[in-house]
Design a protein around this motif. Structure first.
Motif, PDB file in Angstrom:
ATOM      1  N   GLU A 156      39.590  59.697  68.705  1.00 31.67           N
ATOM      2  CA  GLU A 156      38.196  59.968  68.346  1.00 31.67           C
ATOM      3  C   GLU A 156      37.202  59.036  69.033  1.00 31.67           C
ATOM      4  N   MET A 157      37.739  58.076  69.798  1.00 30.96           N
ATOM      5  CA  MET A 157      36.831  57.194  70.538  1.00 30.96           C
ATOM      6  C   MET A 157      36.062  58.007  71.586  1.00 30.96           C
ATOM      7  N   PRO A 158      34.800  57.662  71.844  1.00 31.85           N
ATOM      8  CA  PRO A 158      34.041  58.391  72.871  1.00 31.85           C
ATOM      9  C   PRO A 158      34.662  58.202  74.252  1.00 31.85           C
ATOM     10  N   LYS A 159      34.324  59.108  75.168  1.00 34.11           N
ATOM     11  CA  LYS A 159      34.831  58.996  76.522  1.00 34.11           C
ATOM     12  C   LYS A 159      34.366  57.692  77.165  1.00 34.11           C
ATOM     13  N   MET A 160      35.122  57.265  78.179  1.00 32.48           N
ATOM     14  CA  MET A 160      34.767  56.020  78.867  1.00 32.48           C
ATOM     15  C   MET A 160      33.348  56.113  79.402  1.00 32.48           C
ATOM     16  N   SER A 161      32.570  55.070  79.146  1.00 40.02           N
ATOM     17  CA  SER A 161      31.204  55.027  79.651  1.00 40.02           C
ATOM     18  C   SER A 161      31.210  54.749  81.153  1.00 40.02           C
ATOM     19  N   ARG A 162      30.055  54.898  81.756  1.00 37.58           N
ATOM     20  CA  ARG A 162      29.947  54.627  83.199  1.00 37.58           C
ATOM     21  C   ARG A 162      30.278  53.166  83.488  1.00 37.58           C
ATOM     22  N   THR A 163      29.819  52.268  82.613  1.00 35.97           N
ATOM     23  CA  THR A 163      30.079  50.843  82.816  1.00 35.97           C
ATOM     24  C   THR A 163      31.573  50.540  82.734  1.00 35.97           C
ATOM     25  N   GLU A 164      32.268  51.167  81.779  1.00 38.13           N
ATOM     26  CA  GLU A 164      33.717  50.977  81.661  1.00 38.13           C
ATOM     27  C   GLU A 164      34.429  51.490  82.907  1.00 38.13           C
ATOM     28  N   THR A 165      34.024  52.642  83.385  1.00 40.31           N
ATOM     29  CA  THR A 165      34.653  53.236  84.565  1.00 40.31           C
ATOM     30  C   THR A 165      34.454  52.368  85.794  1.00 40.31           C
ATOM     31  N   VAL A 166      33.215  51.894  85.991  1.00 43.11           N
ATOM     32  CA  VAL A 166      32.925  51.024  87.131  1.00 43.11           C
ATOM     33  C   VAL A 166      33.741  49.738  87.038  1.00 43.11           C
ATOM     34  N   THR A 167      33.827  49.172  85.828  1.00 42.21           N
ATOM     35  CA  THR A 167      34.596  47.942  85.624  1.00 42.21           C
ATOM     36  C   THR A 167      36.064  48.148  85.983  1.00 42.21           C
ATOM     37  N   LEU A 168      36.631  49.264  85.551  1.00 41.97           N
ATOM     38  CA  LEU A 168      38.032  49.553  85.837  1.00 41.97           C
ATOM     39  C   LEU A 168      38.267  49.744  87.336  1.00 41.97           C
ATOM     40  N   ILE A 169      37.377  50.462  88.004  1.00 40.11           N
ATOM     41  CA  ILE A 169      37.529  50.697  89.451  1.00 40.11           C
ATOM     42  C   ILE A 169      37.441  49.393  90.233  1.00 40.11           C
ATOM     43  N   ILE A 170      36.453  48.564  89.897  1.00 35.06           N
ATOM     44  CA  ILE A 170      36.290  47.286  90.601  1.00 35.06           C
ATOM     45  C   ILE A 170      37.471  46.364  90.321  1.00 35.06           C
ATOM     46  N   PHE A 171      37.982  46.401  89.091  1.00 31.42           N
ATOM     47  CA  PHE A 171      39.161  45.602  88.755  1.00 31.42           C
ATOM     48  C   PHE A 171      40.356  46.022  89.614  1.00 31.42           C
ATOM     49  N   LEU A 172      40.602  47.318  89.720  1.00 32.23           N
ATOM     50  CA  LEU A 172      41.723  47.803  90.532  1.00 32.23           C
ATOM     51  C   LEU A 172      41.533  47.466  92.008  1.00 32.23           C
ATOM     52  N   LEU A 173      40.289  47.547  92.490  1.00 30.78           N
ATOM     53  CA  LEU A 173      40.004  47.186  93.880  1.00 30.78           C
ATOM     54  C   LEU A 173      40.322  45.712  94.129  1.00 30.78           C
ATOM     55  N   THR A 174      39.992  44.868  93.162  1.00 30.00           N
ATOM     56  CA  THR A 174      40.276  43.435  93.294  1.00 30.00           C
ATOM     57  C   THR A 174      41.777  43.191  93.428  1.00 30.00           C
ATOM     58  N   VAL A 175      42.555  43.852  92.566  1.00 33.51           N
ATOM     59  CA  VAL A 175      44.012  43.698  92.612  1.00 33.51           C
ATOM     60  C   VAL A 175      44.562  44.151  93.962  1.00 33.51           C
ATOM     61  N   ILE A 176      44.068  45.294  94.461  1.00 28.80           N
ATOM     62  CA  ILE A 176      44.532  45.817  95.752  1.00 28.80           C
ATOM     63  C   ILE A 176      44.227  44.822  96.875  1.00 28.80           C
ATOM     64  N   LEU A 177      43.028  44.254  96.860  1.00 30.50           N
ATOM     65  CA  LEU A 177      42.655  43.287  97.897  1.00 30.50           C
ATOM     66  C   LEU A 177      43.513  42.033  97.822  1.00 30.50           C
ATOM     67  N   TRP A 178      43.812  41.582  96.603  1.00 26.83           N
ATOM     68  CA  TRP A 178      44.683  40.423  96.459  1.00 26.83           C
ATOM     69  C   TRP A 178      46.065  40.701  97.066  1.00 26.83           C
ATOM     70  N   LEU A 179      46.616  41.846  96.754  1.00 31.34           N
ATOM     71  CA  LEU A 179      47.975  42.156  97.194  1.00 31.34           C
ATOM     72  C   LEU A 179      48.063  42.457  98.689  1.00 31.34           C
ATOM     73  N   THR A 180      46.988  42.953  99.269  1.00 34.54           N
ATOM     74  CA  THR A 180      47.021  43.331 100.687  1.00 34.54           C
ATOM     75  C   THR A 180      46.373  42.284 101.594  1.00 34.54           C
ATOM     76  N   SER A 181      46.012  41.140 101.046  1.00 32.13           N
ATOM     77  CA  SER A 181      45.351  40.104 101.850  1.00 32.13           C
ATOM     78  C   SER A 181      46.145  39.696 103.091  1.00 32.13           C
ATOM     79  N   PRO A 182      47.497  39.500 102.982  1.00 33.86           N
ATOM     80  CA  PRO A 182      48.248  39.119 104.195  1.00 33.86           C
ATOM     81  C   PRO A 182      48.129  40.160 105.312  1.00 33.86           C
ATOM     82  N   VAL A 183      48.137  41.452 104.944  1.00 32.06           N
ATOM     83  CA  VAL A 183      47.999  42.512 105.947  1.00 32.06           C
ATOM     84  C   VAL A 183      46.601  42.492 106.559  1.00 32.06           C
ATOM     85  N   LEU A 184      45.587  42.322 105.706  1.00 30.33           N
ATOM     86  CA  LEU A 184      44.205  42.281 106.189  1.00 30.33           C
ATOM     87  C   LEU A 184      43.968  41.077 107.098  1.00 30.33           C
ATOM     88  N   GLU A 185      44.606  39.961 106.778  1.00 28.10           N
ATOM     89  CA  GLU A 185      44.459  38.754 107.612  1.00 28.10           C
ATOM     90  C   GLU A 185      44.962  39.012 109.024  1.00 28.10           C
TER      91      GLU A 185
END
Length: 372
Positions: A156-185
């Motif tokens: 019954e909780m309301p759908k994810m707000s825009r702020t929640e969605t943006v937070t989740l996307i940016i969080f996942l992007l951060t994790v991806i950048l951390w894990l792929t840093s050696p390749v990017l370097e």
């Protein structure tokens, strides 16, 4: 701030059901998984009110409920355990990485840390659950609220707000950048510090059209004192190194570990640093003093620096005995459901379990990677 934390908490309860033992395990596992990516103090601050809400609904009084003791300690322990899994999980982690880089020239990557930290953290979850059940067997097997009611509340909780969605996307992007840093370097030809991905993605929140959180709203929530403390710790640790104090202390305290079998060496290092926290009473202070000593010791004994530095760094952010060793412990303690003695007596056994687990993981993986 975004409300994503409350949604995650409701998800936990919808999955664990109303079994008190399952709820304790759920809080331990959730705290561990979240604090791999979010600082452990923030995770404890998110889980604590959720746990207190459950206890208040059941009418359980502070210091009079074993379930209350176990659940609030689980909020601390889960957050602490997950903090060892990645460099971003706890304040002492970047301190340790910084000391190792400055003193030996060795850069520990995000993935390299996770190779040892993630298995150790995941194995400690069932161990910590067992310890809590042994010391604080819940006086009730199930909550009054049924699993179906919990699942209904979540649905019954309301759908994810825009702020929640943006937070989740940016969080996942951060994790991806951390894990792929050696390749990017290798691709761009520039070294990427561990702090760079999170600095970049944090700025995304304030780009017009991306996030709706203003800097004025976020700024009071930032622990500037914690940032200053970390920087001050690095300065103090480097002073120990530059003046030769770290070398002298290392030879006095641990000069004999060079003759030990690698298994025994790792065990002694982990156990000694865990017990030193009783004296230093702070994870950050422990990392500040101990890591330079251990790096200097490895150099003096002609041991591979990482063979000593990795177990030392991983255990630096564990704090099972003293409430005061970390703000992560203080937050659940402030709810009043467990005493300092409750935390310490269960923490002593968990420290022993943690030492054994850490030794097995570090030595096993270190043997495979050629560290030992």
């Amino acid at each position: 701030v975004s409300g994503l934390g409350k949604r995650i908490g409701m998800l936990i309860l919808s999955k664990t059901g109303n079994s008190t033992r399952s709820i304790i395990f759920g809080f331990l596992l959730t705290g561990t998984l979240l604090s791999m990516w979010v600082t452990n103090m923030a995770v404890a601050a998110m889980l604590m009110p959720l746990a207190v809400g459950i206890l208040e609904e059941e009418g359980l009084q502070p210091l009079k409920s074993n379930f209350g003791r176990a659940l609030l300690i689980a909020c601390a322990w889960g957050s602490i355990i997950g903090g060892i899994a990645t460099p971003s999980g706890a304040g002492p982690n970047p301190l340790a990485i910084g000391f190792i880089r400055e003193m030996s020239g060795i850069e520990i990557t995000f993935g390299q840390w996770m190779l040892y930290g993630v298995p150790a953290a995941l194995l400690m979850v069932p161990a910590s659950w067992l310890v809590l059940i042994i010391f604080f067997k819940p006086e009730m097997s199930h909550l009054a609220k049924t699993k179906a009611e919990m699942q209904q509340e979540f649905s019954e909780m309301p759908k994810m707000s825009r702020t929640e969605t943006v937070t989740l996307i940016i969080f996942l992007l951060t994790v991806i950048l951390w894990l792929t840093s050696p390749v990017l370097e290798r691709w761009i030809g520039i070294a990427i510090p561990i702090s760079m991905p999170v600095l970049f993605t944090s700025c995304l929140f304030f780009i017009p059209g991306v996030g709706r959180l203003s800097w004025k709203k976020i700024e009071p929530e930032i622990s500037w004192s914690g940032i200053i403390l970390i920087l001050s710790g690095i300065s103090l640790g480097m002073m120990l190194y530059e003046t030769g104090t770290a070398k002298w202390l290392s030879l006095v305290m641990l000069s004999g570990i060079g003759s030990l079998h690698p298994v025994a060496m790792v065990f002694v290092i982990v156990l000694m640093i865990s017990l030193l926290k009783i004296i230093f009473s702070s994870n950050t202070v422990t990392a500040t003093i101990v890591i330079p000593i251990m790096v200097e010791l490895a150099v003096s004994l002609n041991l591979p620096v990482l063979s000593v530095a990795i177990p030392s760094s991983l255990v630096a952010s564990l704090a099972f005995i003293l409430v005061t060793s970390s703000p992560t412990n203080v937050i659940p303690y402030s709810a009043g459901y467990f005493s300092i003695a409750d935390f310490a007596k269960s923490g002593l056994l968990m420290t022993l379990f943690g030492t054994v687990i850490m030794t097995i993981v570090v030595y096993s993986l270190g043997s495979v990677t050629g560290l030992y």
